[in-house]
Design an enzyme around this catalytic site. Structure first.
Site, PDB file in Angstrom:
ATOM      1  N   SER A   1       0.795  -1.237   0.000  1.00 59.51           N
ATOM      2  CA  SER A   1       0.000   0.000   0.000  1.00 59.51           C
ATOM      3  C   SER A   1       0.824   1.282   0.000  1.00 59.51           C
ATOM      4  O   SER A   1       0.358   2.316   0.463  1.00 59.51           O
ATOM      5  CB  SER A   1      -0.951   0.003   1.197  1.00 59.51           C
ATOM      6  OG  SER A   1      -0.284  -0.301   2.400  1.00 59.51           O
ATOM      7  N   THR A   2       2.036   1.241  -0.519  1.00 61.54           N
ATOM      8  CA  THR A   2       2.829   2.474  -0.558  1.00 61.54           C
ATOM      9  C   THR A   2       2.542   3.320  -1.790  1.00 61.54           C
ATOM     10  O   THR A   2       2.963   4.477  -1.871  1.00 61.54           O
ATOM     11  CB  THR A   2       4.335   2.163  -0.517  1.00 61.54           C
ATOM     12  OG1 THR A   2       4.672   1.300  -1.611  1.00 61.54           O
ATOM     13  CG2 THR A   2       4.717   1.487   0.801  1.00 61.54           C
TER      14      THR A   2
ATOM     15  N   ILE B   1      -3.079   1.468  -6.282  1.00 64.87           N
ATOM     16  CA  ILE B   1      -4.364   1.051  -5.747  1.00 64.87           C
ATOM     17  C   ILE B   1      -4.270   0.867  -4.235  1.00 64.87           C
ATOM     18  O   ILE B   1      -5.171   1.272  -3.493  1.00 64.87           O
ATOM     19  CB  ILE B   1      -4.834  -0.252  -6.425  1.00 64.87           C
ATOM     20  CG1 ILE B   1      -5.132   0.006  -7.903  1.00 64.87           C
ATOM     21  CG2 ILE B   1      -6.072  -0.809  -5.722  1.00 64.87           C
ATOM     22  CD1 ILE B   1      -5.408  -1.259  -8.705  1.00 64.87           C
ATOM     23  N   GLY B   2      -3.175   0.271  -3.770  1.00 63.91           N
ATOM     24  CA  GLY B   2      -3.028   0.029  -2.335  1.00 63.91           C
ATOM     25  C   GLY B   2      -3.039   1.300  -1.522  1.00 63.91           C
ATOM     26  O   GLY B   2      -3.717   1.378  -0.488  1.00 63.91           O
TER      27      GLY B   2
ATOM     28  N   TYR C   1      -0.374 -14.832 -14.047  1.00 67.64           N
ATOM     29  CA  TYR C   1      -1.037 -13.784 -13.270  1.00 67.64           C
ATOM     30  C   TYR C   1      -2.522 -14.102 -13.095  1.00 67.64           C
ATOM     31  O   TYR C   1      -3.068 -14.048 -11.990  1.00 67.64           O
ATOM     32  CB  TYR C   1      -0.858 -12.439 -13.972  1.00 67.64           C
ATOM     33  CG  TYR C   1      -1.667 -11.306 -13.385  1.00 67.64           C
ATOM     34  CD1 TYR C   1      -1.276 -10.673 -12.208  1.00 67.64           C
ATOM     35  CD2 TYR C   1      -2.836 -10.858 -14.022  1.00 67.64           C
ATOM     36  CE1 TYR C   1      -2.020  -9.622 -11.684  1.00 67.64           C
ATOM     37  CE2 TYR C   1      -3.582  -9.812 -13.497  1.00 67.64           C
ATOM     38  CZ  TYR C   1      -3.171  -9.204 -12.331  1.00 67.64           C
ATOM     39  OH  TYR C   1      -3.910  -8.173 -11.813  1.00 67.64           O
TER      40      TYR C   1
END
Length: 263
Positions: A15-16, A19-20, A154
């Site tokens: 989350s840096t 989207i995060g 993926y």
């Protein structure tokens, strides 16, 4: 709309940025105390500082760990503490021909994209059940439903996330805990933005024109533009809230209409 998240603690893996971080910011805007995560302590510190500046009402903090390194994950779990909202967002993404993806690369994708959610959920869901309330969310992709030929590895991991989420939801029967999956579509994340800007620079073309040309290749998109990370975050914040108490075991789309099936 008041989402009633004030006082809750949320952990968002990976989350840096992108989207995060948008999810972390969205939860913080609703009053949640957010724990951000990334591979680099420097990047985590920067994200925490930004979160505190934008949303100073809660004591946000960060934990760095690379989910491809078991020892770092073990340390993170020891330091994490109780969490009310778990967002399994961390993931690897990349285009590759199926024949070129080695066993080691398959293992790396499975470890980061799938086993991160297994390990975090296993560590935290018991406490949520004991306390009688909690939210577990998996950030999957439309590629987990319609697996692309140029990134099978993926797509398979994103499909596994959907299955994992659905199975975990069955453990929450009759409780205040829910487990759901968010199916994102083509999103203008930091990584995508860097790629688009690089292409635009090499072609001497405007960034907006390149963006439109790329999304124009997706013939099923009803949105006909890239999704903004904040649009993913808005749905996550709702599903993380008490208002979404009747949604459990679901795969909820914010895909821009890319998927063509009705359900």
């Amino acid at each position: 709309m008041e989402l009633q998240l004030r006082g809750n603690t949320a952990f968002v893996s990976g989350s840096t940025q992108g989207i995060g971080f948008a999810i972390a910011s969205g939860l913080a805007a609703e009053g949640a105390r957010v724990i951000v995560n990334g591979r680099s302590s420097h990047r985590v510190d920067e994200a925490v500082a930004r979160l505190r500046a934008e949303h100073p009402d809660a004591d946000h903090r960060g934990l760095h760990a690379d989910f491809a390194v078991p020892q770092e994950v073990e340390l993170l779990l020891r330091e994490l503490g109780d969490v009310d909202i778990l967002v399994n967002n961390v993931g690897l993404f990349g285009l590759a021909e199926f024949e070129s993806v080695s066993d080691a690369e398959w293992a790396r994708y499975l470890d980061v994209n799938v086993m991160s959610g297994v390990r975090l959920s296993r560590h935290l869901i018991g406490g949520m059940l004991q306390r009688g309330w909690g939210r577990v969310l998996f950030i999957s992709s439309e590629s987990g439903v319609n697996v692309p030929a140029d990134m099978v590895h993926y797509g398979v991991t994103k499909a596994a996330m959907i299955a994992l989420s659905n199975g975990l939801a069955k453990l929450t029967r009759g409780t205040g805990v829910t487990v759901n999956t968010v199916l994102g579509g083509p999103t203008y994340s930091d990584g995508v933005a860097a790629t688009v800007e690089s292409i635009a620079g090499s072609q001497g073309a405007p960034v907006d024109a390149v963006k439109q040309a790329i999304i124009g290749q997706n013939r099923t998109s009803l949105l006909e533009r890239f999704i903004d990370p904040s649009e993913i975050a808005n749905l996550v914040a709702y599903l993380a809230s008490p208002l979404a108490s009747a949604t459990n075991g679901a795969a909820v789309r914010v895909d821009g209409g890319v998927l063509t099936t009705m359900l």
